[in-house]
Write a protein that holds these residues in place. Structure first.
Motif, PDB file in Angstrom:
ATOM      1  N   THR A 251      -3.720   9.974  -3.308  1.00  0.00           N
ATOM      2  CA  THR A 251      -4.353   9.059  -3.918  1.00  0.00           C
ATOM      3  C   THR A 251      -3.587   7.694  -2.699  1.00  0.00           C
ATOM      4  O   THR A 251      -2.462   7.839  -2.746  1.00  0.00           O
ATOM      5  CB  THR A 251      -4.103   8.645  -4.464  1.00  0.00           C
ATOM      6  OG1 THR A 251      -4.627   9.648  -5.461  1.00  0.00           O
ATOM      7  CG2 THR A 251      -3.979   8.132  -5.655  1.00  0.00           C
TER       8      THR A 251
ATOM      9  N   LYS B 156      -8.329   1.501  -5.017  1.00  0.00           N
ATOM     10  CA  LYS B 156      -7.224   3.383  -4.127  1.00  0.00           C
ATOM     11  C   LYS B 156      -8.893   4.171  -4.139  1.00  0.00           C
ATOM     12  O   LYS B 156     -10.107   3.918  -4.377  1.00  0.00           O
ATOM     13  CB  LYS B 156      -7.193   4.024  -5.910  1.00  0.00           C
ATOM     14  CG  LYS B 156      -6.220   3.391  -7.025  1.00  0.00           C
ATOM     15  CD  LYS B 156      -5.621   3.767  -7.709  1.00  0.00           C
ATOM     16  CE  LYS B 156      -4.290   3.532  -8.864  1.00  0.00           C
ATOM     17  NZ  LYS B 156      -3.630   3.947  -9.534  1.00  0.00           N
TER      18      LYS B 156
ATOM     19  N   VAL C 107      -6.655  -3.878  -7.188  1.00  0.00           N
ATOM     20  CA  VAL C 107      -6.007  -2.484  -6.984  1.00  0.00           C
ATOM     21  C   VAL C 107      -7.219  -1.937  -6.268  1.00  0.00           C
ATOM     22  O   VAL C 107      -8.126  -1.235  -7.529  1.00  0.00           O
ATOM     23  CB  VAL C 107      -5.320  -2.344  -7.826  1.00  0.00           C
ATOM     24  CG1 VAL C 107      -5.127  -0.947  -7.651  1.00  0.00           C
ATOM     25  CG2 VAL C 107      -4.752  -3.460  -8.461  1.00  0.00           C
TER      26      VAL C 107
ATOM     27  N   THR D 204      -3.287   3.803  -2.280  1.00  0.00           N
ATOM     28  CA  THR D 204      -3.420   2.730  -3.743  1.00  0.00           C
ATOM     29  C   THR D 204      -2.983   1.518  -2.390  1.00  0.00           C
ATOM     30  O   THR D 204      -1.657   1.333  -1.847  1.00  0.00           O
ATOM     31  CB  THR D 204      -2.288   2.688  -4.612  1.00  0.00           C
ATOM     32  OG1 THR D 204      -3.097   4.092  -5.272  1.00  0.00           O
ATOM     33  CG2 THR D 204      -2.531   1.675  -5.235  1.00  0.00           C
ATOM     34  N   ARG D 205      -3.839   0.737  -2.446  1.00  0.00           N
ATOM     35  CA  ARG D 205      -3.867  -1.630  -1.681  1.00  0.00           C
ATOM     36  C   ARG D 205      -3.708  -2.048  -2.494  1.00  0.00           C
ATOM     37  O   ARG D 205      -4.429  -1.838  -3.631  1.00  0.00           O
ATOM     38  CB  ARG D 205      -5.278  -0.825  -0.595  1.00  0.00           C
ATOM     39  CG  ARG D 205      -4.415  -2.748  -0.211  1.00  0.00           C
ATOM     40  CD  ARG D 205      -6.061  -2.693   0.897  1.00  0.00           C
ATOM     41  NE  ARG D 205      -5.593  -1.805   1.969  1.00  0.00           N
ATOM     42  CZ  ARG D 205      -5.828  -1.488   3.374  1.00  0.00           C
ATOM     43  NH1 ARG D 205      -7.169  -1.223   3.589  1.00  0.00           N
ATOM     44  NH2 ARG D 205      -5.715  -0.923   4.640  1.00  0.00           N
TER      45      ARG D 205
ATOM     46  N   GLN E  88       1.115  -0.895   0.223  1.00  0.00           N
ATOM     47  CA  GLN E  88      -0.044  -0.208  -0.274  1.00  0.00           C
ATOM     48  C   GLN E  88       0.951   1.064   0.183  1.00  0.00           C
ATOM     49  O   GLN E  88       1.797   1.536   0.276  1.00  0.00           O
ATOM     50  CB  GLN E  88      -1.038   0.156   1.343  1.00  0.00           C
ATOM     51  CG  GLN E  88       0.285  -0.016   2.453  1.00  0.00           C
ATOM     52  CD  GLN E  88      -1.033  -0.276   3.669  1.00  0.00           C
ATOM     53  OE1 GLN E  88      -2.769  -0.909   3.008  1.00  0.00           O
ATOM     54  NE2 GLN E  88      -1.283  -0.166   4.958  1.00  0.00           N
TER      55      GLN E  88
END
Length: 133
Positions: A117, A107, A105, A119-120, A12
């Motif tokens: 932003t 976001k 994915v 993100t994971r 992440q």
């Protein structure tokens, strides 16, 4: 590609910055988030779990749905899917999710010039075989 599966956090970016931007830095956890997605056509059940917390939403893409925020507040928003990407405008951020090379994915994007932003990326650990009641 179906979203259905069990996923474990792989990586992440901007996690702390995102939590700070939405006022939830106190909710930060070092536990790996587990995500379970059940998809039946346009109907989804999306659950995220850590040892001390579970957050779940049921929704249908292409419709306005009643959803819960991470803090348990209810809100209504349309849920869309275009090009295999789910989008939902939460009260404090835009959430998107898509499958990329069998990885989930997600976001979360906060608005504004100084938006964050988060993100994971989660790897699939298994297919879901059970339905939640």
């Amino acid at each position: 590609m179906s979203f259905t599966g069990n996923y474990e956090l792989e990586s992440q970016e901007n996690y702390e910055e995102f939590l700070k931007a939405i006022g939830l830095l106190s909710a930060k956890t070092d536990s790996k988030v587990q995500t379970e997605v059940l998809q039946d056509g346009n109907d989804f059940t999306w659950t995220q779990t850590t040892p001390n917390w579970t957050w779940s939403n049921k929704f249908t893409t292409g419709q306005e749905c009643e959803l819960l925020t991470m803090t348990g507040s209810k809100f209504k928003a349309p849920v869309s899917m275009e090009g295999g990407k789910i989008s939902v405008l939460f009260p404090q951020y835009l959430f998107t999710a898509e499958m990329v090379n069998d990885k989930l994915v997600m976001k979360c994007i906060t608005p504004g010039e100084k938006g964050v932003t988060f993100t994971r990326v989660s790897k699939r650990t298994s297919d879901c075989k059970t339905q939640h009641a």
